[in-house]
Design a protein around this motif. Structure first.
Motif, short mmCIF file in Angstrom:
data_model
loop_
_atom_site.label_atom_id
_atom_site.label_comp_id
_atom_site.label_asym_id
_atom_site.label_seq_id
_atom_site.Cartn_x
_atom_site.Cartn_y
_atom_site.Cartn_z
N ALA A 258 -42.59 17.28 135.43
CA ALA A 258 -43.51 18.35 135.84
C ALA A 258 -44.40 18.71 134.65
O ALA A 258 -44.61 19.88 134.32
CB ALA A 258 -42.76 19.57 136.36
N GLY A 259 -44.93 17.66 134.03
CA GLY A 259 -45.68 17.81 132.78
C GLY A 259 -47.06 18.39 132.93
O GLY A 259 -47.71 18.68 131.92
N GLY A 260 -47.55 18.54 134.17
CA GLY A 260 -48.83 19.20 134.39
C GLY A 260 -49.98 18.53 133.68
O GLY A 260 -50.14 17.30 133.73
N LEU B 133 -45.03 10.93 131.69
CA LEU B 133 -45.33 12.27 132.19
C LEU B 133 -45.41 12.21 133.71
O LEU B 133 -46.22 11.47 134.26
CB LEU B 133 -46.63 12.79 131.59
CG LEU B 133 -46.97 14.27 131.83
CD1 LEU B 133 -47.86 14.81 130.72
CD2 LEU B 133 -47.65 14.50 133.18
N VAL B 134 -44.55 12.97 134.36
CA VAL B 134 -44.45 12.95 135.82
C VAL B 134 -44.94 14.27 136.39
O VAL B 134 -44.55 15.34 135.92
CB VAL B 134 -43.00 12.70 136.27
CG1 VAL B 134 -42.89 12.72 137.79
CG2 VAL B 134 -42.49 11.38 135.72
N ASP B 135 -45.78 14.19 137.42
CA ASP B 135 -46.22 15.39 138.10
C ASP B 135 -46.64 15.04 139.52
O ASP B 135 -47.05 13.90 139.79
CB ASP B 135 -47.39 16.05 137.36
CG ASP B 135 -47.52 17.53 137.71
OD1 ASP B 135 -46.94 18.35 136.97
OD2 ASP B 135 -48.18 17.86 138.71
N LEU C 57 -48.67 7.93 133.05
CA LEU C 57 -48.80 9.07 133.94
C LEU C 57 -48.32 8.66 135.33
O LEU C 57 -48.81 7.68 135.89
CB LEU C 57 -50.25 9.55 134.00
CG LEU C 57 -50.87 9.92 132.64
CD1 LEU C 57 -52.34 10.24 132.81
CD2 LEU C 57 -50.13 11.09 132.00
N ILE C 58 -47.37 9.39 135.86
CA ILE C 58 -46.71 9.01 137.11
C ILE C 58 -46.87 10.13 138.14
O ILE C 58 -46.42 11.25 137.91
CB ILE C 58 -45.21 8.73 136.88
CG1 ILE C 58 -45.04 7.62 135.84
CG2 ILE C 58 -44.53 8.35 138.20
CD1 ILE C 58 -43.61 7.43 135.37
N PHE D 23 -38.49 10.91 142.09
CA PHE D 23 -38.52 10.27 140.77
C PHE D 23 -37.15 10.26 140.13
O PHE D 23 -36.69 9.22 139.62
CB PHE D 23 -39.52 10.97 139.86
CG PHE D 23 -39.57 10.38 138.49
CD1 PHE D 23 -40.34 9.26 138.23
CD2 PHE D 23 -38.81 10.90 137.45
CE1 PHE D 23 -40.36 8.68 136.97
CE2 PHE D 23 -38.81 10.33 136.19
CZ PHE D 23 -39.60 9.21 135.95
N LEU D 24 -36.47 11.40 140.14
CA LEU D 24 -35.16 11.47 139.48
C LEU D 24 -34.13 10.60 140.18
O LEU D 24 -33.27 10.01 139.53
CB LEU D 24 -34.69 12.92 139.43
CG LEU D 24 -35.50 13.84 138.52
CD1 LEU D 24 -34.98 15.27 138.60
CD2 LEU D 24 -35.48 13.36 137.07
#
Length: 246
Positions: free
Chosen positions: A53-55, A72-74, A93-94, A101-102
């Motif tokens: 949730a890196g925004g 970085l997932v968002d 960037l994902i 994802f997890l």
């Protein structure tokens, strides 16, 4: 994708530019202070780092140079576009929702990190977050956000208590943890007129007049001091938990 996730994606897409502007205007050096602490504790550098949730990448510029592979997932495409402006060649960037994802990336990272994550609420989500790590887990949240003039008349944000919930989860899992607080203050002048406009819809004219008089007296402006505290919860996932998936 469920209706809830669709709505969540739309919300953050529409809020992305305003969110980034707020981050840019912040004078609190939390990203740099966090990086310094992680280097002192020898948690950084590392090979693989997950920013969940890196925004728009508030922590990206401070940390990416100490990481070989930074993911970085968002859920928001617009958030990721803004993060992309800060990303180096080692950053992926994902765009994906957190749960999916997890579920697909167990034990994939040396460090799993999440700051101010709005959907890290339940014990199941917390466990999934932990299972993505093969070593360190880092969770950063604001635990105090108060000022002298406005806070006495506002409801306290329940998200300020989320770290206490995470600590209860860790205690139930019998996982030892550490904490580190980063505290900041700033002051600004607030006018009597702005104060009244801010609370105009929250109180009746009579109530607001009494509150304003009690706060400002005969002054037309007053100094307002803000107190902000971030708390980092950091811990290593025991190998036994990794092997047995909690």
């Amino acid at each position: 994708m469920s209706d809830y996730l669709n709505e969540l994606e739309v919300f953050w897409d529409e809020f992305a530019e305003e969110y980034e502007a707020i981050q840019q205007e912040s004078t609190f050096p939390i990203a740099e202070d966090l990086r310094g602490f992680l280097l002192e504790e020898n948690i950084l550098p590392c090979q693989t780092f997950l920013d969940l949730a890196g925004g728009t990448g508030r922590y990206l510029t401070a940390i990416q140079q100490y990481v070989e592979k930074y993911d970085l997932v968002d859920i928001s495409e617009e958030m990721l576009k803004l993060a992309g402006d800060k990303a180096g060649k080692n950053v992926q960037l994902i765009k994906q929702d957190q749960e999916t994802f997890l579920r697909q990336n167990k034990h994939s990272y040396d460090i799993t990190f999440s700051a101010m994550n709005p959907v890290l609420q339940t014990k199941a989500a917390f466990q999934n977050f932990c299972q993505a790590s093969r070593d360190w887990c880092l969770i950063l949240r604001v635990v105090k956000d108060e000022d002298q003039l406005f806070s006495p008349y506002e409801e306290k944000n329940p998200d300020l208590l989320l770290n206490e919930r995470y600590k209860e989860f860790l205690a139930a899992l019998d996982i030892p943890y550490h904490t580190k607080k980063f505290s900041y203050t700033k002051s600004e002048k607030v006018s009597r007129e702005f104060f009244q406009e801010y609370f105009a819809e929250d109180f009746s004219p009579t109530e607001l007049a009494e509150i304003t008089e009690g706060t400002f007296g005969g002054a037309q402006q007053k100094n307002n001091q803000q107190f902000l505290t971030f708390e980092l919860i950091y811990f290593q996932v025991p190998k036994a938990y990794n092997e047995n998936d909690f």
